[in-house]
Motif scaffolding. Structure first.
Motif, PDB file in Angstrom:
ATOM      1  N   ARG A   1      47.919  -0.298  71.193  1.00 53.17           N
ATOM      2  CA  ARG A   1      46.480   0.170  70.931  1.00 53.17           C
ATOM      3  C   ARG A   1      45.760   0.415  72.302  1.00 53.17           C
ATOM      4  N   TYR A   2      46.288   1.617  72.732  1.00 51.24           N
ATOM      5  CA  TYR A   2      45.586   2.148  74.241  1.00 51.24           C
ATOM      6  C   TYR A   2      44.053   2.405  73.734  1.00 51.24           C
ATOM      7  N   ASP A   3      43.909   2.904  72.698  1.00 55.94           N
ATOM      8  CA  ASP A   3      42.458   3.205  72.135  1.00 55.94           C
ATOM      9  C   ASP A   3      41.467   2.000  72.326  1.00 55.94           C
ATOM     10  N   LEU A   4      42.066   0.679  72.594  1.00 60.15           N
ATOM     11  CA  LEU A   4      41.121  -0.353  72.472  1.00 60.15           C
ATOM     12  C   LEU A   4      40.900  -0.891  74.029  1.00 60.15           C
ATOM     13  N   LEU A   5      41.389  -0.369  74.928  1.00 58.32           N
ATOM     14  CA  LEU A   5      41.252  -0.717  76.456  1.00 58.32           C
ATOM     15  C   LEU A   5      40.145  -0.678  77.049  1.00 58.32           C
ATOM     16  N   CYS A   6      38.993  -0.322  76.068  1.00 59.07           N
ATOM     17  CA  CYS A   6      37.641  -0.341  76.770  1.00 59.07           C
ATOM     18  C   CYS A   6      36.641  -0.723  75.752  1.00 59.07           C
ATOM     19  N   ALA A   7      35.192  -1.050  76.185  1.00 57.41           N
ATOM     20  CA  ALA A   7      34.398  -1.599  75.283  1.00 57.41           C
ATOM     21  C   ALA A   7      34.250  -0.444  74.288  1.00 57.41           C
TER      22      ALA A   7
ATOM     23  N   THR B   1      25.511   4.934  82.447  1.00 58.32           N
ATOM     24  CA  THR B   1      24.854   3.737  82.927  1.00 58.32           C
ATOM     25  C   THR B   1      25.750   2.803  83.872  1.00 58.32           C
ATOM     26  N   PRO B   2      25.110   1.925  84.209  1.00 59.67           N
ATOM     27  CA  PRO B   2      26.141   1.068  85.058  1.00 59.67           C
ATOM     28  C   PRO B   2      27.293   0.239  84.280  1.00 59.67           C
ATOM     29  N   GLU B   3      27.142   0.110  83.124  1.00 59.51           N
ATOM     30  CA  GLU B   3      28.091  -0.595  82.049  1.00 59.51           C
ATOM     31  C   GLU B   3      28.913   0.385  81.983  1.00 59.51           C
ATOM     32  N   SER B   4      28.452   1.656  81.443  1.00 60.71           N
ATOM     33  CA  SER B   4      29.603   2.607  81.152  1.00 60.71           C
ATOM     34  C   SER B   4      30.072   3.177  82.120  1.00 60.71           C
ATOM     35  N   TYR B   5      29.736   3.137  83.309  1.00 60.97           N
ATOM     36  CA  TYR B   5      30.485   3.612  84.579  1.00 60.97           C
ATOM     37  C   TYR B   5      31.338   2.642  84.818  1.00 60.97           C
TER      38      TYR B   5
ATOM     39  N   VAL C   1      34.586  -7.964  78.478  1.00 62.55           N
ATOM     40  CA  VAL C   1      33.271  -7.082  78.104  1.00 62.55           C
ATOM     41  C   VAL C   1      32.360  -7.956  77.833  1.00 62.55           C
ATOM     42  N   ILE C   2      31.046  -7.346  78.521  1.00 63.73           N
ATOM     43  CA  ILE C   2      29.870  -8.287  78.598  1.00 63.73           C
ATOM     44  C   ILE C   2      29.421  -8.314  77.189  1.00 63.73           C
ATOM     45  N   LYS C   3      29.109  -9.263  76.240  1.00 60.77           N
ATOM     46  CA  LYS C   3      28.650  -9.466  75.110  1.00 60.77           C
ATOM     47  C   LYS C   3      27.591  -8.796  74.729  1.00 60.77           C
ATOM     48  N   ASP C   4      26.559  -8.650  75.590  1.00 57.97           N
ATOM     49  CA  ASP C   4      25.353  -8.028  75.196  1.00 57.97           C
ATOM     50  C   ASP C   4      25.653  -6.443  75.208  1.00 57.97           C
ATOM     51  N   THR C   5      26.634  -5.924  76.063  1.00 59.61           N
ATOM     52  CA  THR C   5      27.086  -4.402  76.270  1.00 59.61           C
ATOM     53  C   THR C   5      27.999  -4.168  74.913  1.00 59.61           C
ATOM     54  N   LEU C   6      28.641  -5.039  74.408  1.00 59.94           N
ATOM     55  CA  LEU C   6      29.493  -4.802  73.193  1.00 59.94           C
ATOM     56  C   LEU C   6      28.635  -4.638  72.018  1.00 59.94           C
ATOM     57  N   ILE C   7      27.706  -5.835  71.888  1.00 61.67           N
ATOM     58  CA  ILE C   7      27.044  -5.609  70.680  1.00 61.67           C
ATOM     59  C   ILE C   7      26.160  -4.580  70.753  1.00 61.67           C
TER      60      ILE C   7
END
Length: 651
Positions: free
Chosen positions: A108-114, A169-173, A48-54
């Motif tokens: 924890r399959y619910d944590l497999l994405c940002a 967005t590009p990140e969410s896609y 996960v890109i830091k800026d995206t997660l923050i």
């Protein structure tokens, strides 16, 4: 189960006990299961890109603060850069961006994405309450899919859902695509049990049809292809595809392949292989149709819930989902199933698990909010946990207690030694006896061998001059799908393994002395698996002469150290044996009150020839389980008093 850094050692120990883990009297051990056991997998990892997660988290944190929070939550995190990401972001982000590499717990399959990680940590930090998901139109579906009976033979289930008015967005896609890949690799077992398909709903028209057809009758333009091809042609094409070729075997042997059509006859997908080009999603997609075809309905429902709930935050209104009616054999069901589940938990149970006697129902409910789980106080003695559809890992009240412990913080729990007698672990008596027998044999100048539990029927029976298994003569556990003819059955004796070991060490200076103490696998209809493990001791002596007296001496030495006399009434006795593997008249059977407990003798020349051995050999095999059971008290007393160990000093 123990795993080792050395692959060979792991394989040896795995095969040594796999016979007792999965044995079926008719079909034996399934080789596919054994292969799964031998794979040394790791925790799922997301980048996960830091800026995206923050940004999703909504709170500025330093790298050190974020790593501490993740550690407390149970996530392992590592700082890296864009070069380490397995798939480059479609926005072509800058190379110098910081990337978080996060190891996620396997359940924890619910944590497999940002989005899932951010949602969980927001609750953990108290920045938001657990999310409530809802169906639009009062739960009444607009679209429907009809399941044809032809899919029963190949992939019988399908569940669907729709995300309306979504903004990518590009990140969410990129995260949306990545989540599907992670779920395919984990929960879906590489698409074998479930395959996910996502489509631009604005390019297709319902109602949809899920059916199975012969591959020649399926023709469409597959994803990223320039022309239409039949399913047969696609299967040939994807044999060269590094990613898709791994999934071809799931349906290749079937006379029919599953396929999903819309009302205009447009192919949406041919699961679990590929989607159609016509309905592919993009950054401009506003309405997403998600379908999951499966062999297992429960896994399909959980998979759909994870995908659709994780990205419902981008819908408008947020966290709203549109259901789809699935008509199967005349029965109608609406998916996804996003209802919550209630788990009633005793406060005392949580106190005992966490070691926190001061916990109250109200405190447990508040702590669960930090773990994205709502709760209600029932009384001073109990509370109700309301499990969201994304938490498929919560199966029992012990999982609730674990979440409470995480919310408290494992570092804040006070470790205490249980005030209960008899709970300290110790070595099993049979294993303690085994270890002492190893020392006895070693002191007698015998070298220990460790051979595989899985052997060839030819080596185990034909080469040993014994009648092999048949439909009417089931004498050993057989593998239903052996990876090789060299390991198609579980061993019923240690002797063939010692002879193979001797063949591999034929150049060693004579005399050669080997021994092995290990488990064999015997058929036993009285057990749950139809088979059981049994402990045996075997020894081999080879020289220019047979050396039967040396093997006989080893038996006497072992029995003396065990305190078992050669006495018909209170110990063991020897009588003429009739084993085909030994020379007639040059073998002795070891018995106790008429019950055979072992055999020793000079190996038959035909057996030596079958194993390509040029020197005479004497063998011994002894039933350790029987000795431990019948002479239990005197053996245990020796081990406890340490007399057995001390007696070895004067060998």
């Amino acid at each position: 189960v123990f795993f080792f850094n050395d692959t060979a050692t792991t394989e040896i120990y795995t095969q040594a006990f796999v016979g007792s883990v999965r044995c079926v009297q008719e079909t034996g051990i399934n080789a596919e299961y054994m292969g799964i056991i031998c794979q040394l997998g790791s925790m799922p990892t997301i980048y996960v890109i830091k800026d995206t997660l923050i940004s999703l988290l909504g709170k500025q944190l330093t790298d050190e603060q974020f790593m501490d929070i993740c550690f407390d939550y149970g996530l392992e995190i590592e700082l890296t850069d864009m070069k380490a990401m397995p798939h480059r972001d479609i926005a072509h982000e800058k190379e110098d961006q910081i990337v978080y590499k996060i190891d996620v717990p396997a359940n924890r399959y619910d944590l497999l994405c940002a989005e899932g990680v951010a949602r969980a940590l927001r609750c953990y930090l108290g920045l938001s309450d657990p999310v409530t998901y809802s169906l639009t139109n009062g739960g009444k579906p607009i679209e429907k899919i009809v399941v044809d009976s032809s899919v029963k033979a190949i992939r019988p289930y399908v569940v669907c859902g729709i995300l309306r008015n979504i903004t990518f967005t590009p990140e969410s896609y990129n995260s949306f695509i990545s989540l599907q890949d992670k779920l395919h690799a984990t929960l879906c077992r590489h698409r074998k049990f479930v395959a996910i398909g996502t489509h631009d709903l604005d390019t297709i028209k319902g109602p949809f049809l899920y059916r199975a057809l012969p591959p020649k009758e399926i023709c469409f333009k597959a994803l990223n292809q320039a022309k239409e091809m039949t399913a047969e042609e696609l299967m040939v094409l994807y044999e060269e595809d590094l990613k898709l070729k791994a999934y071809l075997g799931i349906i290749r042997s079937s006379p029919v392949y599953p396929v999903i059509y819309d009302a205009n006859g447009v192919v949406l997908s041919m699961p679990p292989i590929i989607n159609g080009e016509h309905s592919k999603i993009s950054l401009k997609t506003k309405n997403v149709f998600i379908e999951c075809t499966a062999l297992d309905l429960t896994k399909a429902i959980l998979t759909l819930n994870e995908v659709i709930c994780s990205f419902s935050q981008y819908s408008n209104p947020a966290f709203t989902i549109e259901g789809v009616e699935v008509i199967n054999e005349g029965k109608s069901e609406v998916y996804p199933k996003i209802e919550t589940r209630d788990v009633l938990v005793d406060v005392e149970y949580v106190r005992n698990i966490t070691g926190s006697p001061e916990l109250t129902s109200a405190q447990c409910v508040q702590l669960l909010k930090k773990m994205d789980v709502r709760g209600e106080v029932i009384s001073d003695l109990a509370f109700k946990a309301i499990v969201p559809p994304t938490r498929g890992d919560i199966l029992h009240k012990c999982d609730i207690a674990e979440d409470v412990a995480v919310a408290i913080g494992f570092n804040n729990l006070k470790p205490e030694l249980p005030n209960v007698s008899g709970t300290i672990g110790k070595q099993l008596p049979i294993n303690k006896l085994t270890n002492e027998l190893r020392k006895v044999c070693t002191c007698a100048k015998y070298n220990e061998c460790l051979t595989l539990c899985l052997v060839s029927k030819v080596e185990q029976f034909t080469k040993m001059r014994k009648k092999g298994p048949s439909k009417d003569n089931k004498i050993c556990v057989l593998l239903s799908n052996p990876i090789s003819s060299e390991c198609d059955s579980a061993r019923v004796s240690l002797l063939p393994g010692l002879l193979k070991c001797l063949r591999s060490n034929i150049d060693v200076k004579l005399p050669i002395r080997f021994f092995e103490i290990g488990d064999i696998v015997l058929l036993d209809p009285s057990t749950e698996t139809g088979a059981r493990n049994a402990r045996r001791l075997a020894a081999l002596y080879s020289d220019l002469s047979a050396g039967f007296e040396y093997i006989h001496g080893l038996l006497d030495y072992i029995m003396v150290k065990l305190g078992i006399p050669c006495d018909k009434e209170v110990g063991y006795q020897l009588r003429t044996g009739k084993d085909e593997s030994f020379i007639e008249g040059a073998q002795l059977e070891i018995v106790h009150k008429g019950v055979p407990i072992g055999i020793m003798g000079i190996v038959h020349p035909e057996v030596l020839l079958a194993f390509d051995l040029g020197y005479p050999v004497s063998l011994l095999e002894l039933d350790i389980d029987y000795l431990a059971k019948v002479f239990f008290h005197q053996l245990i007393l020796k081990l406890i008093d340490n007399e057995f160990r001390l007696s070895l000093i004067h060998i």
